[in-house]
Design an enzyme around this catalytic site. Structure first.
Site, PDB file in Angstrom:
ATOM      1  N   GLU A  41       9.056 -42.663 -61.577  1.00  0.00           N
ATOM      2  CA  GLU A  41       9.761 -43.924 -61.838  1.00  0.00           C
ATOM      3  C   GLU A  41       8.831 -45.003 -62.364  1.00  0.00           C
ATOM      4  O   GLU A  41       7.681 -45.090 -61.935  1.00  0.00           O
ATOM      5  CB  GLU A  41      10.294 -44.465 -60.505  1.00  0.00           C
ATOM      6  CG  GLU A  41      11.673 -44.016 -60.153  1.00  0.00           C
ATOM      7  CD  GLU A  41      12.111 -44.669 -58.838  1.00  0.00           C
ATOM      8  OE1 GLU A  41      12.566 -43.926 -57.977  1.00  0.00           O
ATOM      9  OE2 GLU A  41      11.979 -45.886 -58.670  1.00  0.00           O
ATOM     10  N   CYS A  57       5.793 -51.900 -63.843  1.00  0.00           N
ATOM     11  CA  CYS A  57       5.263 -51.320 -62.609  1.00  0.00           C
ATOM     12  C   CYS A  57       5.214 -49.811 -62.799  1.00  0.00           C
ATOM     13  O   CYS A  57       6.231 -49.177 -63.061  1.00  0.00           O
ATOM     14  CB  CYS A  57       6.178 -51.682 -61.443  1.00  0.00           C
ATOM     15  SG  CYS A  57       5.724 -50.862 -59.904  1.00  0.00           S
ATOM     16  N   CYS A  87       3.638 -38.951 -52.881  1.00  0.00           N
ATOM     17  CA  CYS A  87       2.513 -39.627 -52.230  1.00  0.00           C
ATOM     18  C   CYS A  87       2.261 -38.948 -50.888  1.00  0.00           C
ATOM     19  O   CYS A  87       3.181 -38.441 -50.259  1.00  0.00           O
ATOM     20  CB  CYS A  87       2.882 -41.095 -52.011  1.00  0.00           C
ATOM     21  SG  CYS A  87       1.570 -42.078 -51.253  1.00  0.00           S
ATOM     22  N   CYS A 147       3.396 -43.757 -45.317  1.00  0.00           N
ATOM     23  CA  CYS A 147       3.838 -45.038 -44.752  1.00  0.00           C
ATOM     24  C   CYS A 147       5.289 -44.901 -44.287  1.00  0.00           C
ATOM     25  O   CYS A 147       6.132 -44.338 -44.991  1.00  0.00           O
ATOM     26  CB  CYS A 147       3.704 -46.165 -45.779  1.00  0.00           C
ATOM     27  SG  CYS A 147       1.995 -46.447 -46.255  1.00  0.00           S
ATOM     28  N   CYS A 190       8.404 -46.249 -46.466  1.00  0.00           N
ATOM     29  CA  CYS A 190       8.352 -46.059 -47.919  1.00  0.00           C
ATOM     30  C   CYS A 190       9.037 -44.768 -48.362  1.00  0.00           C
ATOM     31  O   CYS A 190       8.745 -43.686 -47.839  1.00  0.00           O
ATOM     32  CB  CYS A 190       6.890 -46.062 -48.369  1.00  0.00           C
ATOM     33  SG  CYS A 190       6.711 -45.814 -50.138  1.00  0.00           S
ATOM     34  N   LEU A 243      -1.228 -54.728 -46.368  1.00  0.00           N
ATOM     35  CA  LEU A 243      -1.693 -55.001 -45.004  1.00  0.00           C
ATOM     36  C   LEU A 243      -0.547 -54.745 -44.009  1.00  0.00           C
ATOM     37  O   LEU A 243      -0.673 -53.915 -43.102  1.00  0.00           O
ATOM     38  CB  LEU A 243      -2.188 -56.448 -44.922  1.00  0.00           C
ATOM     39  CG  LEU A 243      -2.834 -56.881 -43.611  1.00  0.00           C
ATOM     40  CD1 LEU A 243      -4.067 -56.056 -43.289  1.00  0.00           C
ATOM     41  CD2 LEU A 243      -3.203 -58.375 -43.662  1.00  0.00           C
ATOM     42  N   ASN A 269      12.610 -53.352 -47.989  1.00  0.00           N
ATOM     43  CA  ASN A 269      13.758 -52.788 -48.658  1.00  0.00           C
ATOM     44  C   ASN A 269      14.192 -51.578 -47.837  1.00  0.00           C
ATOM     45  O   ASN A 269      13.502 -50.565 -47.844  1.00  0.00           O
ATOM     46  CB  ASN A 269      13.290 -52.345 -50.052  1.00  0.00           C
ATOM     47  CG  ASN A 269      14.327 -52.597 -51.090  1.00  0.00           C
ATOM     48  OD1 ASN A 269      15.513 -52.535 -50.811  1.00  0.00           O
ATOM     49  ND2 ASN A 269      13.875 -52.874 -52.292  1.00  0.00           N
ATOM     50  N   CYS A 328      11.080 -48.652 -54.167  1.00  0.00           N
ATOM     51  CA  CYS A 328      10.348 -47.716 -55.020  1.00  0.00           C
ATOM     52  C   CYS A 328      10.614 -46.283 -54.587  1.00  0.00           C
ATOM     53  O   CYS A 328      10.573 -45.979 -53.407  1.00  0.00           O
ATOM     54  CB  CYS A 328       8.846 -47.917 -54.857  1.00  0.00           C
ATOM     55  SG  CYS A 328       8.237 -49.377 -55.611  1.00  0.00           S
TER      56      CYS A 328
HETATM   57  N1  SAH Z   1       0.269 -46.906 -52.481  1.00  0.00           N
HETATM   58  C1  SAH Z   1       0.074 -48.248 -52.893  1.00  0.00           C
HETATM   59  C2  SAH Z   1       1.030 -48.731 -53.989  1.00  0.00           C
HETATM   60  C3  SAH Z   1       2.459 -48.342 -53.930  1.00  0.00           C
HETATM   61  S1  SAH Z   1       3.615 -49.223 -52.964  1.00  0.00           S
HETATM   62  C4  SAH Z   1       0.117 -49.174 -51.721  1.00  0.00           C
HETATM   63  O1  SAH Z   1       0.352 -48.717 -50.613  1.00  0.00           O
HETATM   64  O2  SAH Z   1      -0.155 -50.352 -51.873  1.00  0.00           O
HETATM   65  C5  SAH Z   1       3.679 -50.890 -53.464  1.00  0.00           C
HETATM   66  C6  SAH Z   1       3.973 -51.833 -52.321  1.00  0.00           C
HETATM   67  O3  SAH Z   1       5.337 -51.697 -51.837  1.00  0.00           O
HETATM   68  C7  SAH Z   1       3.093 -51.588 -51.115  1.00  0.00           C
HETATM   69  O4  SAH Z   1       2.695 -52.799 -50.547  1.00  0.00           O
HETATM   70  C8  SAH Z   1       4.031 -50.836 -50.184  1.00  0.00           C
HETATM   71  O5  SAH Z   1       3.592 -50.879 -48.865  1.00  0.00           O
HETATM   72  C9  SAH Z   1       5.326 -51.561 -50.434  1.00  0.00           C
HETATM   73  N2  SAH Z   1       6.534 -50.840 -50.013  1.00  0.00           N
HETATM   74  C10 SAH Z   1       6.785 -49.520 -50.037  1.00  0.00           C
HETATM   75  N3  SAH Z   1       8.019 -49.250 -49.580  1.00  0.00           N
HETATM   76  C11 SAH Z   1       8.575 -50.439 -49.280  1.00  0.00           C
HETATM   77  C12 SAH Z   1       9.835 -50.830 -48.766  1.00  0.00           C
HETATM   78  N4  SAH Z   1      10.767 -49.942 -48.457  1.00  0.00           N
HETATM   79  N5  SAH Z   1      10.059 -52.142 -48.586  1.00  0.00           N
HETATM   80  C13 SAH Z   1       9.116 -53.062 -48.896  1.00  0.00           C
HETATM   81  N6  SAH Z   1       7.912 -52.760 -49.384  1.00  0.00           N
HETATM   82  C14 SAH Z   1       7.620 -51.459 -49.565  1.00  0.00           C
END
Ligand code: SAH
Length: 353
Positions: free
Chosen positions: A93, A106, A113, A117, A120, A216, A291, A334
């Site tokens: 995407e 973006c 991945c 997390c 995510c 963070l 989200n 995302c």
């Molecule tokens: N792997 C990298 C970049 C990808 S995610 C990272 O961790 O920074 C980009 C941002 O979106 C990151 O801050 C991630 O933690 C956040 N993110 C991912 N899923 C999310 C969600 N469901 N709601 C809000 N932020 C989210």
């Protein structure tokens, strides 16, 4: 022998190759320009290259292109989500966001991945593979070609952990900022990481003028470990030290991303702890309303709570913004478009990858 990925090569490498092929070195510059400025989709479009050389090129190189598998455009703000099919059938995407100051894309850095997390969508099915530099570039090239509008900003914040694909990320940055290519200013590029500490230091040593964004998301190690497995490996103290090193080297202000999840990290106490972590640093805090992802348990913080959280930080003189939600009507977080697509196609029994 495997073919070389020509769009991931830099100009010097291409020049050497032309010599090896017994060609004039200036051919390399011509080919480079076709790929990285004129953004052609194949050797056949390179009109000042002879048929004979084109044949040699076809024989020696792979030419990376992406196919648009799906596209959703927001009726609210013109944000467009692209689902691209890679040449091996995998899906990724990218998102185009239109701002007053220009178009921002973006991009994804991996197929899936492995960082895990908990909030995510991109990580649910794990990592399939790293993207090549050419596949990162092509997300931008394809969108620029399609819209006919220049892309001026890039955020590496799509699916994947860029520092888990470090060498390809660095080559991508070299090519996209190169004056003989699209020449996007490093200052207009943001790379976001979940916090792989040794890679942050290595990145700092490259001394690039890109913006580093750190996910963070929690004000202490205990909470962070519940949200992000990477926190079991590196403490917040170690992470902040690496950020300080990046700042020392580059003089670039670090961005801390903090996704607000209801009842998880959005209390008064959380705000107080977060203030303690960042107040002595020249940094920016970006609050992101979580989200919600269907399969995951996190809920978004109420607007008013988010505003209060922001106000508390502001009172302590911290640079803080709440991320504007772009394209709220088209899709969620995302990785959700990709997931939904893979699931849907799977149900029809016509899944290709
Ligand atoms: N792997 C990298 C970049 C990808 S995610 C990272 O961790 O920074 C980009 C941002 O979106 C990151 O801050 C991630 O933690 C956040 N993110 C991912 N899923 C999310 C969600 N469901 N709601 C809000 N932020 C989210």
């Amino acid at each position: 022998m495997d073919k070389k990925d020509i769009k991931s090569m830099n100009l010097d490498e291409l020049k050497k190759d032309m010599e090896e092929l017994g060609e004039k070195v200036f051919r390399a510059t011509q080919i480079y320009e076709w790929m990285h400025v004129k953004l052609v989709s194949g050797f056949e479009e390179m009109t000042n290259i002879s048929e004979k050389l084109k044949e040699k090129l076809e024989h020696r190189y792979d030419f990376t292109t992406l196919e648009i598998a799906d596209k959703q455009v927001s009726a609210m703000d013109g944000t467009a989500k692209y689902l691209f099919r890679l040449q091996d059938g995998n899906l990724i995407e990218s998102v185009l966001m239109k701002y007053k100051h220009g178009n921002s894309v973006c991009i994804s850095s991996q197929v899936g991945c492995r960082m895990g997390c908990k909030f995510c969508a991109s990580t649910i099915a794990g990592l399939k593979r790293n993207l090549h530099p050419s596949e990162m570039l092509e997300q931008i090239y394809r969108i620029q070609r399609e819209t006919g509008e220049r892309v001026s900003n890039i955020v590496v914040m799509g699916t994947g952990e860029p520092f888990d694909n470090f060498d390809h990320l660095i080559r991508f940055l070299e090519l996209i900022t190169n004056e003989k290519g699209l020449h996007i200013s490093a200052r207009n590029i943001t790379v976001s990481t979940c916090g792989i500490v040794p890679k942050i230091k290595e990145f700092a040593d490259k001394n690039l003028q890109v913006t580093l964004a750190i996910s963070l998301h929690a004000p202490n190690d205990e909470k962070r470990r519940k949200m992000m497995p990477i926190a079991n490996k590196y403490s917040i103290a170690e992470l902040l030290k690496a950020c300080d090193y990046f700042y020392e080297k580059t003089k670039r202000r670090v961005t801390f991303e903090y996704s607000l999840a209801k009842g998880v990290n959005d209390s008064d106490q959380d705000a107080r702890e977060l203030i303690q972590l960042v107040k002595s640093r020249n940094c920016h805090v970006n609050l992101i309303p979580i989200n919600p992802v269907e399969e995951l348990q996190f809920q978004s913080t109420a607007k008013k709570v988010a505003m209060d959280f922001k106000n508390k930080l502001e009172k302590s003189k911290i640079n803080v913004t709440i991320r504007r939600e772009m394209g709220r009507d088209i899709d969620g977080a995302c990785g959700q478009l990709r997931r939904r697509h893979e699931e849907n196609v799977g149900e029809d029994g016509t899944k290709e990858c």
